[in-house]
Design an enzyme around this catalytic site. Sequence first.
Site, mmCIF file in Angstrom:
data_model
loop_
_atom_site.group_PDB
_atom_site.id
_atom_site.type_symbol
_atom_site.label_atom_id
_atom_site.label_comp_id
_atom_site.label_asym_id
_atom_site.label_seq_id
_atom_site.Cartn_x
_atom_site.Cartn_y
_atom_site.Cartn_z
ATOM 1 N N GLU A 206 -12.428 25.525 -14.393
ATOM 2 C CA GLU A 206 -10.741 25.246 -14.495
ATOM 3 C C GLU A 206 -10.142 26.159 -13.736
ATOM 4 O OE1 GLU A 206 -9.910 25.932 -18.853
ATOM 5 O OE2 GLU A 206 -11.273 24.375 -19.490
ATOM 6 N N GLU A 362 -17.304 20.419 -20.599
ATOM 7 C CA GLU A 362 -16.655 21.168 -21.768
ATOM 8 C C GLU A 362 -15.881 19.952 -22.808
ATOM 9 O OE1 GLU A 362 -14.276 24.899 -21.701
ATOM 10 O OE2 GLU A 362 -15.565 25.458 -19.916
#
Length: 558
Positions: A206, A362
Amino acid sequence: MAVRLFRHAVAGMALAASATAFAQSAAVPATAEVGSLTVDASKPGPVINRDIFGQFAEHLGKGIYGGVWVGKNSKIPNVRGIRSDVVSALRAIKVPVVRWPGGCFADEYHWRDGIGPASRRKVTINTNWAGAVEPNSFGTHEFMDFAEQIGSEAYISINVGSGTVQEAADWIEYMTAVAPSSAAKERAANGRSRPYRVKYLGLGNEMWGCGAPYTGEEYVTKMKVFAHFVHNHNPEQAPPRIDFAAIAKDLMTGKPMDSLPSNPNGMRRIAAGPNSADPSYTEVIMKAWKARSPIYWDIDGISLHQYTWGSMPFNEPSTGFGEKEYATVLMQTQWMDRTLTKHSEIMDRYDPKKHVALVVDEWGVWLKPNEGTEQMHLIQQNSLRDGIAAAMNINIFSRHADRVRMTNIAQMVNVLQSMIMTDGPKMVLTPTYHVYKMYVPFQDATFLPVTFEAGQYRFDTITLPKIDALAARGKDGKVWLALVNLDPNAETEVTANVAGIVAGKAQGDVLTAPGFNTVNTVGAPDAVAPRPFSANAVDGKLVLRLPRHSVTVVRLEP
Ligand code: AHR
């Protein structure tokens, strides 16, 4: 902490916004409906890579400590500190790959804190997750031991955010080098002489959020350096020697070099990618990839994160919810398909041969943490609905199997949509675990096109197909069907036809429960558990009766 939680929240808001306006309304009356399904076994599609069934285990709450690691002196049965009940449950679902150590944790993790004698390991603070004390008792050797105990490959997320290129390069060298290098000697002194296998390398996490934050352009500049300098030295995984004659020929003819010859066992580099449907990272990374020289840097995948929040991010209850919440979560689950389509279209423009995989490392339902638990430990219950959402996601990933070659549900134990929940020495298998177990035959199976029609399930403004279906030819040579009946009010009968095959019967398992919000607990561990399912053809027709809110997986037999 508040700032960090807010960052996660913002990522989910856009998804949730369009789902907030639903009013309660009467549900569709219960009627058994008849649908049909046709599989074309003569038109096999891509292989459904077994890594699509991958897992994610982060140093977060009880994900590792308590969930996987109990320590060598624990009364809970363990092998070298790793709890045996969890290992045997995970072996049964044939976990192909585990991503570790994060998540947000990865970009603040310093691997040297987690090697060497336990008594001398550094104690640090897990700033992302409730400021927990991180004893570093579970480090590189313990994770690799865990992966080997469950029979899984390793997906190592290196620290790009706060670490250096040298630190990351040293870590992978430590894990994979052979003697006489000093790294291999140090590893051997710490108990492991043979090199470890690292199948996947995550280049940060991220990087638009907790990993940095960077713009796509800023990230690419940094990522290329990590992709260039971090090597896997395991002889089984080493890239083939560079063929200078072939390179010279390409240069002379002006033919652009597409890729270098690769080792099928080689380590694959996964760039940190987009947040849900936001295309910016995908566009920038793929543009850079297209223009790269593969001698200098390359990637094999781009990661994508997309969670399902319900209509209230972080506040959607995981127990005792009603049909509105059921329908909303399943509707949002379907958004995964359009997100994959959107990113695949961008990738196809730069990479029509599909060298670069889209890796959903994810995903899952992210719900309100259980009352009385530390909110930042992300402990939530897991209902039949969540198992149904997992099955729908796996079906979507499989329909995109030409581009989607790994996914990692968040997370493996005790965090978010987990497989397993532990309570001291006790362990509960969740409905999501059962779905993963039922889907084992789809690992490395060959996708078969399936068309189906069984009408719609409606709740207020939400309209969903009543059933979802996946078909594949398993490695056992049999045709397998996975069928989800989304309708919480009506059983659905489906007549199955398989072109080119006489299917006389279907045998397998069905997962359902009295309510879509039924959960497994220590007191009632089998409230949601698979039961045997079978159907026989009558007058040449194979009719499958799918209970309301259920997942069924069957093997077709003559
Ligand atoms: O899975 C929990 C967290 O969600 C991860 O650490 C992070 O990458 C994401 O925001």
